[in-house]
Design a protein around this motif. Structure first.
Motif, PDB file in Angstrom:
ATOM      1  N   ILE A 258       0.860  -1.188   0.000  1.00 44.56           N
ATOM      2  CA  ILE A 258       0.000   0.000   0.000  1.00 44.56           C
ATOM      3  C   ILE A 258       0.894   1.235   0.000  1.00 44.56           C
ATOM      4  O   ILE A 258       1.530   1.561   1.002  1.00 44.56           O
ATOM      5  CB  ILE A 258      -0.948  -0.007   1.222  1.00 44.56           C
ATOM      6  CG1 ILE A 258      -1.899  -1.197   1.112  1.00 44.56           C
ATOM      7  CG2 ILE A 258      -1.723   1.304   1.310  1.00 44.56           C
ATOM      8  CD1 ILE A 258      -2.711  -1.457   2.353  1.00 44.56           C
ATOM      9  N   GLN A 259       0.957   1.902  -1.135  1.00 40.87           N
ATOM     10  CA  GLN A 259       1.840   3.041  -1.308  1.00 40.87           C
ATOM     11  C   GLN A 259       1.118   4.379  -1.188  1.00 40.87           C
ATOM     12  O   GLN A 259       1.736   5.390  -0.858  1.00 40.87           O
ATOM     13  CB  GLN A 259       2.522   2.962  -2.682  1.00 40.87           C
ATOM     14  CG  GLN A 259       3.404   1.746  -2.855  1.00 40.87           C
ATOM     15  CD  GLN A 259       4.630   1.792  -1.962  1.00 40.87           C
ATOM     16  OE1 GLN A 259       5.339   2.798  -1.908  1.00 40.87           O
ATOM     17  NE2 GLN A 259       4.884   0.707  -1.248  1.00 40.87           N
ATOM     18  N   ASN A 260      -0.168   4.374  -1.476  1.00 41.56           N
ATOM     19  CA  ASN A 260      -0.945   5.616  -1.470  1.00 41.56           C
ATOM     20  C   ASN A 260      -2.098   5.464  -0.481  1.00 41.56           C
ATOM     21  O   ASN A 260      -3.052   4.727  -0.727  1.00 41.56           O
ATOM     22  CB  ASN A 260      -1.479   5.898  -2.873  1.00 41.56           C
ATOM     23  CG  ASN A 260      -0.359   5.938  -3.899  1.00 41.56           C
ATOM     24  OD1 ASN A 260       0.506   6.803  -3.864  1.00 41.56           O
ATOM     25  ND2 ASN A 260      -0.357   4.975  -4.808  1.00 41.56           N
ATOM     26  N   LEU A 261      -2.000   6.173   0.628  1.00 39.16           N
ATOM     27  CA  LEU A 261      -2.923   5.971   1.742  1.00 39.16           C
ATOM     28  C   LEU A 261      -3.832   7.172   1.966  1.00 39.16           C
ATOM     29  O   LEU A 261      -3.389   8.324   1.936  1.00 39.16           O
ATOM     30  CB  LEU A 261      -2.131   5.708   3.025  1.00 39.16           C
ATOM     31  CG  LEU A 261      -2.952   5.447   4.284  1.00 39.16           C
ATOM     32  CD1 LEU A 261      -3.712   4.123   4.180  1.00 39.16           C
ATOM     33  CD2 LEU A 261      -2.054   5.452   5.526  1.00 39.16           C
ATOM     34  N   ASP A 262      -5.109   6.878   2.197  1.00 36.99           N
ATOM     35  CA  ASP A 262      -6.063   7.874   2.684  1.00 36.99           C
ATOM     36  C   ASP A 262      -6.382   7.516   4.127  1.00 36.99           C
ATOM     37  O   ASP A 262      -6.560   6.337   4.449  1.00 36.99           O
ATOM     38  CB  ASP A 262      -7.356   7.849   1.857  1.00 36.99           C
ATOM     39  CG  ASP A 262      -7.104   8.138   0.387  1.00 36.99           C
ATOM     40  OD1 ASP A 262      -6.271   9.008   0.096  1.00 36.99           O
ATOM     41  OD2 ASP A 262      -7.745   7.488  -0.459  1.00 36.99           O
ATOM     42  N   ILE A 263      -6.462   8.510   5.004  1.00 33.25           N
ATOM     43  CA  ILE A 263      -6.726   8.238   6.413  1.00 33.25           C
ATOM     44  C   ILE A 263      -7.771   9.212   6.952  1.00 33.25           C
ATOM     45  O   ILE A 263      -7.784  10.390   6.595  1.00 33.25           O
ATOM     46  CB  ILE A 263      -5.413   8.298   7.239  1.00 33.25           C
ATOM     47  CG1 ILE A 263      -5.657   7.832   8.680  1.00 33.25           C
ATOM     48  CG2 ILE A 263      -4.773   9.684   7.189  1.00 33.25           C
ATOM     49  CD1 ILE A 263      -4.356   7.543   9.442  1.00 33.25           C
ATOM     50  N   PHE A 287       4.406   7.178   7.795  1.00 34.01           N
ATOM     51  CA  PHE A 287       4.065   6.403   6.599  1.00 34.01           C
ATOM     52  C   PHE A 287       5.094   6.595   5.491  1.00 34.01           C
ATOM     53  O   PHE A 287       5.543   5.627   4.865  1.00 34.01           O
ATOM     54  CB  PHE A 287       2.675   6.804   6.108  1.00 34.01           C
ATOM     55  CG  PHE A 287       2.199   6.051   4.905  1.00 34.01           C
ATOM     56  CD1 PHE A 287       1.805   4.726   5.015  1.00 34.01           C
ATOM     57  CD2 PHE A 287       2.137   6.661   3.658  1.00 34.01           C
ATOM     58  CE1 PHE A 287       1.367   4.018   3.896  1.00 34.01           C
ATOM     59  CE2 PHE A 287       1.700   5.968   2.538  1.00 34.01           C
ATOM     60  CZ  PHE A 287       1.315   4.626   2.666  1.00 34.01           C
ATOM     61  N   LEU A 288       5.478   7.831   5.253  1.00 36.21           N
ATOM     62  CA  LEU A 288       6.436   8.115   4.182  1.00 36.21           C
ATOM     63  C   LEU A 288       7.817   7.550   4.515  1.00 36.21           C
ATOM     64  O   LEU A 288       8.521   7.024   3.637  1.00 36.21           O
ATOM     65  CB  LEU A 288       6.515   9.608   3.917  1.00 36.21           C
ATOM     66  CG  LEU A 288       5.227  10.268   3.404  1.00 36.21           C
ATOM     67  CD1 LEU A 288       5.448  11.755   3.169  1.00 36.21           C
ATOM     68  CD2 LEU A 288       4.729   9.590   2.127  1.00 36.21           C
ATOM     69  N   GLU A 289       8.223   7.644   5.767  1.00 31.33           N
ATOM     70  CA  GLU A 289       9.524   7.104   6.172  1.00 31.33           C
ATOM     71  C   GLU A 289       9.557   5.585   6.056  1.00 31.33           C
ATOM     72  O   GLU A 289      10.632   4.989   5.882  1.00 31.33           O
ATOM     73  CB  GLU A 289       9.847   7.533   7.607  1.00 31.33           C
ATOM     74  CG  GLU A 289      10.194   9.005   7.732  1.00 31.33           C
ATOM     75  CD  GLU A 289      10.364   9.444   9.174  1.00 31.33           C
ATOM     76  OE1 GLU A 289      10.303   8.558  10.064  1.00 31.33           O
ATOM     77  OE2 GLU A 289      10.544  10.654   9.409  1.00 31.33           O
ATOM     78  N   ALA A 290       8.361   4.955   6.151  1.00 41.69           N
ATOM     79  CA  ALA A 290       8.274   3.496   6.034  1.00 41.69           C
ATOM     80  C   ALA A 290       8.251   3.042   4.576  1.00 41.69           C
ATOM     81  O   ALA A 290       8.205   1.836   4.304  1.00 41.69           O
ATOM     82  CB  ALA A 290       7.041   2.983   6.764  1.00 41.69           C
ATOM     83  N   GLY A 291       8.237   3.995   3.649  1.00 39.33           N
ATOM     84  CA  GLY A 291       8.277   3.642   2.237  1.00 39.33           C
ATOM     85  C   GLY A 291       7.036   3.988   1.447  1.00 39.33           C
ATOM     86  O   GLY A 291       6.965   3.704   0.246  1.00 39.33           O
ATOM     87  N   GLY A 292       6.045   4.600   2.097  1.00 41.64           N
ATOM     88  CA  GLY A 292       4.847   5.008   1.385  1.00 41.64           C
ATOM     89  C   GLY A 292       5.138   6.181   0.449  1.00 41.64           C
ATOM     90  O   GLY A 292       6.111   6.914   0.647  1.00 41.64           O
ATOM     91  N   LYS A 293       4.299   6.368  -0.558  1.00 41.72           N
ATOM     92  CA  LYS A 293       4.523   7.436  -1.532  1.00 41.72           C
ATOM     93  C   LYS A 293       3.637   8.651  -1.297  1.00 41.72           C
ATOM     94  O   LYS A 293       4.087   9.791  -1.399  1.00 41.72           O
ATOM     95  CB  LYS A 293       4.311   6.893  -2.950  1.00 41.72           C
ATOM     96  CG  LYS A 293       5.367   5.901  -3.393  1.00 41.72           C
ATOM     97  CD  LYS A 293       5.137   5.461  -4.827  1.00 41.72           C
ATOM     98  CE  LYS A 293       6.214   4.489  -5.291  1.00 41.72           C
ATOM     99  NZ  LYS A 293       5.968   4.021  -6.683  1.00 41.72           N
ATOM    100  N   SER A 294       2.355   8.427  -1.022  1.00 39.26           N
ATOM    101  CA  SER A 294       1.463   9.568  -0.778  1.00 39.26           C
ATOM    102  C   SER A 294       0.540   9.275   0.392  1.00 39.26           C
ATOM    103  O   SER A 294       0.118   8.127   0.599  1.00 39.26           O
ATOM    104  CB  SER A 294       0.642   9.896  -2.032  1.00 39.26           C
ATOM    105  OG  SER A 294      -0.339   8.905  -2.268  1.00 39.26           O
TER     106      SER A 294
END
Length: 318
Positions: A258-263, A287-294
């Motif tokens: 899961i690279q693009n997350l809505d919360i 999230f971004l530091e863990a490798g997520g993109k957006s």
């Protein structure tokens, strides 16, 4: 015989009056003294609270409040006042705010209503999902006020609305509107405020309410189980809290593709420190530091028209 005069009390947690160390310390002292919030022995808890927690935590939390403070004041109070004004205009009856901690207090809010000739009070705690630590604390505050009233006014208390169709519709609409403007992510995470696991083990129904809200929101949005989930944020201390934890979830999601997350934070009726700083800022970094993109934070319902529609419906149904 005089006709009944109806009034509404909108209740919420509260906020420091000022984003400085003294303001935050006074707020946290009242909040963390409540046995509904921390049920430890006072002999153990009070020395720890006043000797260690408040001196160390207050300056740090004050800086966090400063980072989200609006020109008109605390976001929680700003949006709460807008809710009050819009609901009063809709219903054409007195509506006042009452905060469990800080000001205006539940006592001050009820007094304002009674001073306006209100004889029947409808009390709406703005916690969709019931917990003894939140809604229960509002009821305690109301009962304490009425204990000192020679004539207790007629009153109705709305315990929860976690599955109300208009609440679910308002949540879903806020998500859809956000997607239309900013695009849709791979996954929608619903982050609820946590409670100690022990509270749930002792019978608090809050987790069941959160789970049902997530299920109903998924159905309203047409999302499969692999596209939506929930977690619990804002844990405090060393005790085990409800799981999965939001911060740990944010670190694990990129590993699952899961690279693009809505919360979204469905347990909060207005944006506040826990949403604007903890979720929108800290959560994004995690999230971004863990490798997520957006990472897209979807704001709370605040004073949106659909949110006010729901409040109006709840009040008029009593």
């Amino acid at each position: 015989m005089k006709s009944e005069q109806v009034g509404v009390l909108l209740a919420n947690l509260g906020t420091p009056a000022q984003p400085n160390t003294s303001g935050v310390r006074a707020f946290l002292a009242q909040f963390l003294h409540d046995k509904r919030v921390v049920d430890l022995s006072r002999w153990l808890w009070c020395p720890l609270l006043h000797g260690i927690i408040l001196p160390l935590r207050s300056p740090k939390v004050a800086k966090l409040y400063q980072s989200i403070w609006m020109e008109e004041g605390s976001p929680l109070m700003v949006y709460s006042k807008r809710q009050r004004d819009k609901l009063s205009a809709r219903l054409n009856i007195p509506v006042e705010l009452g905060m469990t901690y800080g000001e205006p207090s539940v006592e001050q809010g009820l007094k304002k209503l009674l001073d306006q000739g209100v004889t029947s009070v409808k009390i709406l705690p703005l916690y969709p999902q019931y917990s003894g630590s939140t809604t229960g604390a509002v009821f305690d505050a109301v009962a304490k006020v009425f204990m000192n009233c020679r004539i207790v006014p007629d009153f109705n208390f709305i315990r929860d609305y976690y599955s109300h169709p208009l609440y679910i519709r308002a949540l879903a609409s806020s998500v859809k509107e956000y997607w239309e403007k900013h695009g849709k992510g791979d996954y929608l995470l619903c982050s609820y405020h946590g409670i100690p696991q022990r509270y749930a083990d002792n019978g608090d129904i809050y987790p069941a309410h959160c789970e049902q809200t997530t299920r109903l929101l998924a159905k309203e949005l047409g999302l499969d189980n692999d596209k939506i989930g929930h977690s619990y944020q804002s844990r405090f201390g060393r005790e085990e809290w409800m799981k999965p934890y939001t911060d740990e979830t944010l670190q694990l999601l990129p590993e699952k593709g899961i690279q693009n997350l809505d919360i979204i934070s469905p347990a909060f009726s207005v944006d506040c420190l826990e949403t604007l700083e903890e979720i929108a800022e800290q959560g994004k970094s995690q999230f971004l530091e863990a490798g997520g993109k957006s990472y897209q934070f979807i704001p709370c319902l605040n004073d949106s028209d659909l949110h006010i529609d729901m409040m109006q419906s709840l009040i008029e149904a009593l």
